[in-house]
Design a protein around this motif. Structure first.
Motif, mmCIF file in Angstrom:
data_model
loop_
_atom_site.group_PDB
_atom_site.id
_atom_site.type_symbol
_atom_site.label_atom_id
_atom_site.label_comp_id
_atom_site.label_asym_id
_atom_site.label_seq_id
_atom_site.Cartn_x
_atom_site.Cartn_y
_atom_site.Cartn_z
ATOM 1 N N VAL A 4 0.891 -1.065 0.016
ATOM 2 C CA VAL A 4 -0.131 0.029 -0.129
ATOM 3 C C VAL A 4 1.011 1.299 -0.134
ATOM 4 O O VAL A 4 1.754 1.399 0.954
ATOM 5 N N VAL A 5 0.699 2.197 -1.069
ATOM 6 C CA VAL A 5 1.683 3.281 -1.195
ATOM 7 C C VAL A 5 0.571 4.471 -0.751
ATOM 8 O O VAL A 5 -0.188 4.831 -1.758
ATOM 9 N N ILE A 6 0.835 5.023 0.686
ATOM 10 C CA ILE A 6 0.045 6.230 1.003
ATOM 11 C C ILE A 6 0.827 7.413 0.207
ATOM 12 O O ILE A 6 1.902 7.551 0.390
ATOM 13 N N GLY A 7 -0.220 8.307 -0.447
ATOM 14 C CA GLY A 7 0.177 9.413 -1.277
ATOM 15 C C GLY A 7 0.668 8.691 -2.557
ATOM 16 O O GLY A 7 1.395 9.349 -3.259
ATOM 17 N N GLY A 8 0.266 7.639 -2.930
ATOM 18 C CA GLY A 8 0.422 6.925 -4.227
ATOM 19 C C GLY A 8 -0.190 7.681 -5.513
ATOM 20 O O GLY A 8 0.185 6.888 -6.433
ATOM 21 N N THR A 9 -0.720 8.709 -5.284
ATOM 22 C CA THR A 9 -1.309 9.398 -6.527
ATOM 23 C C THR A 9 -0.298 10.583 -6.817
ATOM 24 O O THR A 9 -0.367 11.367 -7.607
ATOM 25 N N GLY A 10 0.547 10.674 -5.872
ATOM 26 C CA GLY A 10 1.583 12.155 -6.328
ATOM 27 C C GLY A 10 2.888 11.753 -6.914
ATOM 28 O O GLY A 10 2.700 11.016 -7.574
ATOM 29 N N LEU A 11 3.658 12.909 -7.004
ATOM 30 C CA LEU A 11 4.817 12.953 -7.794
ATOM 31 C C LEU A 11 5.880 11.614 -7.883
ATOM 32 O O LEU A 11 5.916 10.747 -8.850
ATOM 33 N N VAL A 12 5.888 11.277 -6.546
ATOM 34 C CA VAL A 12 6.694 9.938 -6.504
ATOM 35 C C VAL A 12 6.003 8.906 -6.264
ATOM 36 O O VAL A 12 6.403 7.665 -7.052
ATOM 37 N N GLY A 13 5.018 8.982 -5.457
ATOM 38 C CA GLY A 13 4.003 7.713 -5.228
ATOM 39 C C GLY A 13 3.617 7.065 -6.280
ATOM 40 O O GLY A 13 3.540 5.827 -6.492
ATOM 41 N N SER A 14 2.958 7.917 -7.484
ATOM 42 C CA SER A 14 2.709 7.202 -8.675
ATOM 43 C C SER A 14 3.658 6.399 -9.527
ATOM 44 O O SER A 14 3.187 5.591 -9.848
ATOM 45 N N LYS A 15 4.838 7.059 -9.332
ATOM 46 C CA LYS A 15 5.918 6.230 -10.038
ATOM 47 C C LYS A 15 6.179 5.054 -9.261
ATOM 48 O O LYS A 15 6.440 3.864 -9.868
ATOM 49 N N VAL A 16 6.220 4.974 -8.060
ATOM 50 C CA VAL A 16 6.531 3.982 -7.071
ATOM 51 C C VAL A 16 5.508 2.675 -7.470
ATOM 52 O O VAL A 16 5.728 1.616 -7.360
#
Length: 253
Positions: A4-16
């Protein structure tokens, strides 16, 4: 693994999320836009069900002292409690190189408080401290502009591309918990004023960069040690020149 990537829609999160998905893992973006709010706790229990790893990339929407502290402490406690209930085996969080040297700033005091909460939690963890992103250099220029002039110190830092930050986070998420900190940075040290001047020149931005030893960095007096990583830093490969030529700037507001 379910990650689960919290902040997963942001600059780094979407890439992760994209990197982990490409490796065959079940990577989920958790953010207010996907129904997960770490401040109220809404959706946390549901999204963490059967999760193996949680990656926390959420950032405070405000840099004001009290607001940042409340964000990181409230979110940190809510995430930790939900992780314990779900039986999460690894917590990975993104922080900032030099956080303990930037404590004049309320934002960095809040980041240090976040780190301490993670260390105090029973969940095994890895803290990834990253140097400043290339993507933030334009913001540094904007914050440091007075009457059309950008004043910055000739201070060393080692900025890196968000893509390289994401790669380091994805690597940490797939590795065993370090129960400690690792630092990541760009391929070479640069001077803050020179890097900002290079980006503005590439953008054909008319603002002039003036080197001022007394100029602060986001209100903080810095020297050549303040923003630099230690000797064990893991280096990204993307240079500022390559990034400028290949990563489109954000649309102008």
């Amino acid at each position: 693994m379910k990650i689960v990537v919290i902040g997963g829609t942001g600059l780094v999160g979407s890439k992760v999320v994209a990197m982990l998905s490409q490796k065959g893992h079940h990577a989920l973006a958790a953010a207010p836009g996907t129904g997960v709010d770490t401040i109220t706790g809404q959706g946390l229990a549901e999204v963490l069900t059967a999760a193996d790893v949680v990656v926390d990339l959420a950032n405070s929407p405000s840099f004001a002292d009290q607001a940042a502290m409340e964000f990181f402490q409230t979110a940190g406690r809510n995430i930790a409690a939900a992780e314990v209930k779900a039986g999460v085996r690894h917590h990975v969080a993104l922080s900032v190189v030099g956080t303990e040297r930037l404590q004049v700033s309320g934002y960095f005091r809040a980041k240090l408080a976040q780190e301490r909460l993670i260390k105090a939690s029973p969940i095994p963890y890895t803290l990834v401290r990253a140097c400043q992103f290339f993507e933030f250099i334009r913001g540094i220029a904007d914050f440091s502009t007075v009457d059309g002039v950008v004043r910055l110190p000739h201070t060393l830092f080692q900025p890196m591309a968000a893509q390289d930050v994401a790669a380091a986070i994805a690597e940490a998420a797939l590795a065993p918990p370090a129960n400690g900190m690792r630092e990541v940075g760009g391929p070479v040290p640069l001077h803050l004023d020179d890097a900002v001047a290079k980006v503005l020149a590439y953008d054909k931005d008319p603002r002039r960069v003036v080197t001022d030893p007394q100029a602060p960095y986001f209100g903080i007096k810095v020297d050549d040690t303040s923003l630099m990583p230690g000797p064990d830093v893991r280096l990204g490969t993307t240079t500022l020149d390559w990034w400028l030529a290949n990563v489109p700037p954000p649309p102008k507001k």
